[in-house]
Structure formats: structure tokens, C-alpha cells
Design an enzyme around this catalytic site. Structure first.
Site, mmCIF file in Angstrom:
data_model
loop_
_atom_site.group_PDB
_atom_site.id
_atom_site.type_symbol
_atom_site.label_atom_id
_atom_site.label_comp_id
_atom_site.label_asym_id
_atom_site.label_seq_id
_atom_site.Cartn_x
_atom_site.Cartn_y
_atom_site.Cartn_z
ATOM 1 N N LYS A 1 0.837 -1.231 0.000
ATOM 2 C CA LYS A 1 0.000 0.000 0.000
ATOM 3 C C LYS A 1 0.858 1.262 0.000
ATOM 4 C CE LYS A 1 -0.309 -1.336 4.555
ATOM 5 N NZ LYS A 1 -0.700 -2.645 4.794
ATOM 6 N N GLU B 1 -4.654 -5.536 -5.866
ATOM 7 C CA GLU B 1 -5.860 -5.765 -5.050
ATOM 8 C C GLU B 1 -5.527 -5.896 -3.562
ATOM 9 O OE1 GLU B 1 -9.385 -6.113 -6.101
ATOM 10 O OE2 GLU B 1 -9.229 -5.648 -3.986
ATOM 11 N N ASP C 1 -1.219 4.159 7.901
ATOM 12 C CA ASP C 1 -1.683 2.999 7.137
ATOM 13 C C ASP C 1 -3.053 3.285 6.493
ATOM 14 O OD1 ASP C 1 -1.577 -0.209 6.858
ATOM 15 O OD2 ASP C 1 -3.582 0.368 7.518
ATOM 16 N N LYS D 1 -4.208 3.646 2.404
ATOM 17 C CA LYS D 1 -5.318 2.887 1.806
ATOM 18 C C LYS D 1 -6.369 3.826 1.228
ATOM 19 C CE LYS D 1 -4.621 -1.054 4.892
ATOM 20 N NZ LYS D 1 -4.961 -1.588 6.217
HETATM 21 N N1 LIG Z 1 0.449 -9.222 6.755
HETATM 22 C C1 LIG Z 1 -0.725 -8.757 6.382
HETATM 23 O O1 LIG Z 1 -1.765 -9.021 7.014
HETATM 24 C C2 LIG Z 1 -0.840 -7.893 5.165
HETATM 25 C C3 LIG Z 1 -2.115 -7.498 4.700
HETATM 26 C C4 LIG Z 1 -2.217 -6.719 3.558
HETATM 27 C C5 LIG Z 1 -1.082 -6.304 2.887
HETATM 28 N N2 LIG Z 1 0.144 -6.685 3.381
HETATM 29 C C6 LIG Z 1 1.329 -6.222 2.657
HETATM 30 O O2 LIG Z 1 2.004 -7.356 2.139
HETATM 31 C C7 LIG Z 1 3.398 -7.094 2.095
HETATM 32 C C8 LIG Z 1 4.129 -8.217 2.858
HETATM 33 O O3 LIG Z 1 3.698 -8.215 4.199
HETATM 34 P P1 LIG Z 1 4.077 -9.402 5.199
HETATM 35 O O4 LIG Z 1 3.239 -9.203 6.408
HETATM 36 O O5 LIG Z 1 4.036 -10.703 4.485
HETATM 37 O O6 LIG Z 1 5.612 -9.037 5.543
HETATM 38 P P2 LIG Z 1 6.697 -9.939 6.313
HETATM 39 O O7 LIG Z 1 6.043 -11.039 7.047
HETATM 40 O O8 LIG Z 1 7.572 -8.982 7.036
HETATM 41 O O9 LIG Z 1 7.545 -10.590 5.119
HETATM 42 C C9 LIG Z 1 8.363 -9.831 4.295
HETATM 43 C C10 LIG Z 1 9.177 -10.774 3.424
HETATM 44 O O10 LIG Z 1 9.876 -9.995 2.476
HETATM 45 C C11 LIG Z 1 11.251 -10.366 2.482
HETATM 46 N N3 LIG Z 1 12.023 -9.143 2.182
HETATM 47 C C12 LIG Z 1 11.939 -7.953 2.807
HETATM 48 N N4 LIG Z 1 12.791 -7.071 2.249
HETATM 49 C C13 LIG Z 1 13.411 -7.746 1.270
HETATM 50 C C14 LIG Z 1 14.404 -7.399 0.334
HETATM 51 N N5 LIG Z 1 14.941 -6.186 0.306
HETATM 52 N N6 LIG Z 1 14.828 -8.342 -0.538
HETATM 53 C C15 LIG Z 1 14.296 -9.582 -0.509
HETATM 54 N N7 LIG Z 1 13.342 -9.973 0.339
HETATM 55 C C16 LIG Z 1 12.915 -9.063 1.227
HETATM 56 C C17 LIG Z 1 11.541 -10.925 3.831
HETATM 57 O O11 LIG Z 1 12.620 -11.796 3.677
HETATM 58 P P3 LIG Z 1 13.258 -12.659 4.906
HETATM 59 O O12 LIG Z 1 12.161 -13.617 5.262
HETATM 60 O O13 LIG Z 1 14.421 -13.349 4.336
HETATM 61 O O14 LIG Z 1 13.552 -11.671 5.990
HETATM 62 C C18 LIG Z 1 10.220 -11.594 4.168
HETATM 63 O O15 LIG Z 1 10.199 -12.907 3.668
HETATM 64 C C19 LIG Z 1 3.581 -5.693 2.695
HETATM 65 O O16 LIG Z 1 3.611 -4.757 1.651
HETATM 66 C C20 LIG Z 1 2.340 -5.508 3.525
HETATM 67 O O17 LIG Z 1 1.965 -4.143 3.697
HETATM 68 C C21 LIG Z 1 0.289 -7.465 4.488
#
Ligand SMILES: NC(=O)c1ccc[n+]([C@@H]2O[C@H](COP(=O)([O-])OP(=O)(O)OC[C@H]3O[C@@H](n4cnc5c(N)ncnc54)[C@H](OP(=O)(O)O)[C@@H]3O)[C@@H](O)[C@H]2O)c1
Length: 430
Positions: free
Chosen positions: A109, A133, A204, A208
Site C-alpha cells: 500500500k 488488489e 496505514d 489505503k
Molecule cells: N500481513 C498482512 O496481514 C498484510 C495485509 C495486507 C497487505 N500486506 C502487505 O504485504 C506485504 C508483505 O507483508 P508481510 O506481512 O508478508 O511481511 P513480512 O512477514 O515482514 O515478510 C516480508 C518478506 O519480504 C522479504 N524481504 C523484505 N525485504 C526484502 C528485500 N529487500 N529483498 C528480498 N526480500 C525481502 C523478507 O525476507 P526474509 O524472510 O528473508 O527476511 C520476508 O520474507 C507488505 O507490503 C504488507 O503491507 C500485508
């Protein structure tokens, strides 16, 4: 169009909360998803930072990489799915993938709110697609609804309870917890991050709303143009008064467009009438209410966060993209942003308000306070006075509609001109 006939190879960035769920679905349901897509949809590469980090799924040998080149520059990858989060390097990675002729899907976002229009424009020039989305409302189908199902309408209003953390925290405060206690509970229940600032200060929700208002009104609404107030000033006692007055308290994202095309966009805590469509939401439940000239009122509700609901949106984007590749649709219609958007300054916004004031308990205080409302031309709609222990009294006032500038002037004037009166809360009423 980059996909070679009959297949779409996915390169993913990030294997965290969302990435794990997307990978699990792509790996375990490849045949079914490919059948629905009309071509073979395969996960070909996953970029992560730390190869030793334990993952919630076992990924096939050779899938993980630490080298961005293997995802962003490899011609064998047709679509890049960005699930890393943060502004950089995510934005540059998306730009690089698009420049390399790859479609992109993102849940980011922050990047879409700040840089979405530029990425969409670049993608239009490169004849590839940008899907996002999952960037708003987790699993709730919002962007596709705005882009496709509501496209016949002139939208006049978007109202949303769109941040699960503040929704959970305010729910706990309504049960009598302090903000600090409620935040700790939210963290323990997995509703808040270790650093919850972005949620509590409403960044946040602003990102959105910027995305929804831009797509919904077809004009670019930048995050910095959205009036923002977090929930720090809300006190548990406000919930008691709110309920006595027939309201509940939520963090609301609000955008509206008037007949002259002026757009107001704001995120702040509000009092919503009890029974309001957006009132009865708990925890991660999000809801978005939209008004359109043809469709009337629409309410979209569901799980606004979490790995699985968010993966639902990411994988849906992939299948939609695969279908358009299969049909050889060279370029999906780009989102057009009108250039003549006029943002209404917060001062000119018309709203009602709630003031909670603490007064020295002696003659003349109440009339001194009420006089300021009168001098600013603001009519009082309701009032509650409570006896307090000691030498102060608590007085709650609700107003009729007035300009936000006049309402805020009242707050500032009372504080500046009346040393024995303090405005402890100032909230808008919807
Ligand atoms: N979680 C939710 O409920 C949710 C809901 C809607 C949208 N989102 C969005 O979805 C996205 C991911 O969220 P998440 O909660 O899944 O995050 P997360 O659990 O922190 O996971 C982030 C992942 O990205 C990898 N990463 C981060 N920086 C990197 C880089 N520079 N190069 C390569 N890999 C990198 C990390 O690698 P490592 O594992 O090796 O550290 C990790 O696997 C975000 O944009 C978030 O705003 C999340």
C-alpha cells in the site's frame, strides 16, 4: 506481453506472512489454478533476504534466491509478485520489473499510495499490467470492484474502517482499557506490530484511502493531501460519553467529492451513530461503504489483513492476469487519472463535533465556554455535565454542522483564553 504461450512463470519477492500463503496456494493448487487461468501458472523463483530463516512451508530445492537479478532480470520470469513491503527497494524492484517488460502484482500500500500512478503510467508504456488488489483491505475485493464493477458510476463518497489494529485497540478501549493496555493486548493477539506507530497514527489508513480515492474518483489523491489524526488523543471516558449520546467511536477513512468536483479526504477518529453500517466491526474486520450515482449504496466487508485473506487477493490477481494473457489481451485498460482535481482544505470541511472539557467548578465557567461557541457561530446540539470529585466539572458538548476551521478555533480559543477550562477531547461526528 512477456508470457510465452501457455505458461506464466511467477517470480516472488518476500516469503513472510503473505508470501508463505501465496506460495503455498500456488504450489499446492497449481493444476486447479492453471485450469481456471487457462494456462500453466507456476512459481519459478522466490527472492528472500535470509536463506536460514525458518519458513512456514517447505519450498522445493532451488526455488529460493538471494539475488534480485534472478527475479527481476531473468527473461524466464513473466510476472513479479512483490510481497516484501516498505518503500525501498520495493518501489525500485517494481519499476525494474516493469522496465524489463514483466507484469507486476503487489500488496504494497505504501508504494501504491505514493508511487502508484507513476508505476501504472510506466506499465502502460511498457504494455504490461500492474495489479494491487491486496494493497487495500486484505481479502476484500475492493480495487477490482472500483475498477470494474463500479466503473459506470460517478462515486460521491467512500467511508471505510480499514485498519485492523486501531479497530481492535478502540474495541478494547470501549471495554475500559487504556490506550497502552489495549495496544499491548493487540500485540499479544497478533493485531499490532512491535512498532504500531504507522497504524496508531493513521498512516496505514491514509495510504489505503489515497489508493481507494484515486481509483474511485479517477483523480490522483496523494497521501500528504489527506488530513490525518491518529487515535492517541482518545480516552476511555470518551467511549462512555459516546455511548450515552448514542454513538460509537471508530477510526474512519472518509473521502467525498462534491458537485463541483472538489474532493475532501481525511482520516481521524469519529463518533458514528449506534447501528451505523460501519459501526459494528471488531478486530481485523474491515468495511468500505461506497455511494455511486447509479448503484446507490454498496458495503464491502471482510478480513482486512492476515496472510490467508491477503493471499486470496494476490492469487486472484495472478489468475486474472493469466486469463488476460491467455486471451492475448495486449493491454488492459489503464486507469485514467483526471488532472483537474481540487482538494478541499480541511478548514472548509463541514462537520459536527464533540468536545469534552474540564472546567474549574465555580460560577461563570460554563457561560464563558458557551460564549466561545456562540462567537464562532457554532450551534450546540447537546450537552452532558457530570459532577466530579474535587473542584472541577466535566462538560461534554456536541455541535451542529460547522466548518472544521470554526470548530478548531473554538478548541484553540478555549485553551488560550480560559485558563480554568481545558479541552480534553475533540472528535468529529459523522
Ligand atoms: N500481513 C498482512 O496481514 C498484510 C495485509 C495486507 C497487505 N500486506 C502487505 O504485504 C506485504 C508483505 O507483508 P508481510 O506481512 O508478508 O511481511 P513480512 O512477514 O515482514 O515478510 C516480508 C518478506 O519480504 C522479504 N524481504 C523484505 N525485504 C526484502 C528485500 N529487500 N529483498 C528480498 N526480500 C525481502 C523478507 O525476507 P526474509 O524472510 O528473508 O527476511 C520476508 O520474507 C507488505 O507490503 C504488507 O503491507 C500485508
Amino acid at each position: 506481453m512477456t508470457s510465452s504461450a501457455g505458461r506464466l512463470r511467477v517470480g516472488m519477492i518476500g516469503l513472510g506472512t503473505v508470501g508463505v500463503q501465496v506460495a503455498a496456494r500456488l504450489l499446492s493448487r497449481r493444476a486447479e489454478l492453471s485450469r481456471r487461468a487457462g494456462l500453466d501458472l507456476s512459481l519459478a523463483r522466490v527472492l528472500v533476504r535470509d536463506p536460514r530463516r525458518p519458513r512456514a512451508i517447505s519450498v522445493p530445492e532451488g526455488l529460493l534466491t538471494l539475488d534480485p537479478v534472478e527475479v527481476l532480470d531473468d527473461p524466464a520470469i513473466d510476472v513479479v509478485v512483490e510481497l516484501a513491503g516498505g518503500e525501498e527497494p520495493a518501489r525500485s524492484y517494481l519499476e525494474r520489473a516493469i522496465r524489463n517488460g514483466k507484469h507486476v502484482v503487489t500488496a504494497n500500500k505504501l508504494v501504491m499510495a505514493k508511487h502508484g500512478p507513476e508505476l501504472l503510467e510506466l506499465a502502460g508504456r511498457q504494455n504490461v499490467d500492474v495489479y494491487f488488489e491486496a494493497a487495500v483491505g486484505g481479502g476484500i475485493p475492493l480495487i477490482s470492484t472500483f475498477k470494474v464493477d463500479l466503473v459506470a458510476n460517478d462515486l460521491s463518497r467512500i467511508m471505510a474502517v480499514i485498519n485492523g489494529t486501531t479497530n481492535f485497540v478502540l474495541g478494547q478501549m470501549a471495554r475500559g482499557r487504556t490506550l497502552t493496555e489495549a495496544v499491548k493486548e493487540a500485540q499479544a493477539a497478533g493485531f499490532a506490530e512491535a512498532d504500531p506507530t504507522d497504524d496508531l497514527e493513521a498512516h496505514d489508513a491514509v495510504y489505503k484511502l489515497a489508493i481507494m480515492a484515486s481509483i474511485g474518483f479517477g483523480a490522483r489523491v496523494r497521501p500528504e493531501e489527506i488530513h490525518r489524526e491518529g487515535i492517541a488523543q482518545v480516552d476511555p471516558v470518551d467511549f462512555r460519553y459516546a455511548s450515552e449520546l448514542g454513538y460509537e467511536l471508530k477510526l474512519l477513512a472518509y473521502a467525498a467529492r462534491d458537485e463541483q468536483g472538489r474532493v475532501e479526504a481525511r482520516v481521524h477518529p469519529v463518533l458514528l451513530p449506534l447501528g451505523h453500517l460501519l459501526g459494528n466491526l471488531e478486530g481485523a474486520a474491515n468495511a468500505v461503504y461506497v455511494e455511486g450515482d447509479l448503484v446507490g449504496q454498496v458495503l464491502l466487508q471482510g478480513e482486512g489483513a492476515g496472510g490467508r485473506p491477503t493471499a486470496s487477493s494476490v492469487v486472484a490477481d495472478l489468475v486474472d492476469l493469466a486469463r488476460s494473457c491467455h486471451r492475448q489481451v495486449q493491454q488492459r485498460p489503464a486507469i485514467e487519472f483526471s488532472s483537474n482535481l481540487v482538494m478541499l482544505p480541511m478548514d472548509l470541511v463541514q462537520t459536527r463535533a464533540y468536545f469534552r472539557c474540564v472546567l474549574a467548578d465555580r460560577p461563570g465557567m460554563l457561560s464563558a465556554m458557551v460564549k466561545v461557541f456562540g462567537e464562532e457561530g457554532v450551534n450546540i446540539a447537546g450537552a452532558i455535565q457530570k459532577e466530579t470529585e474535587g473542584d472541577t466539572a466535566e462538560f461534554v458538548v456536541t455541535t451542529h454542522t460547522a466548518s472544521d476551521a470554526a470548530l478548531r478555533r473554538i478548541r484553540e480559543r478555549i485553551s488560550a483564553e480560559e485558563p480554568d477550562i481545558a479541552v480534553h477531547s475533540f472528535l468529529r461526528i459523522v
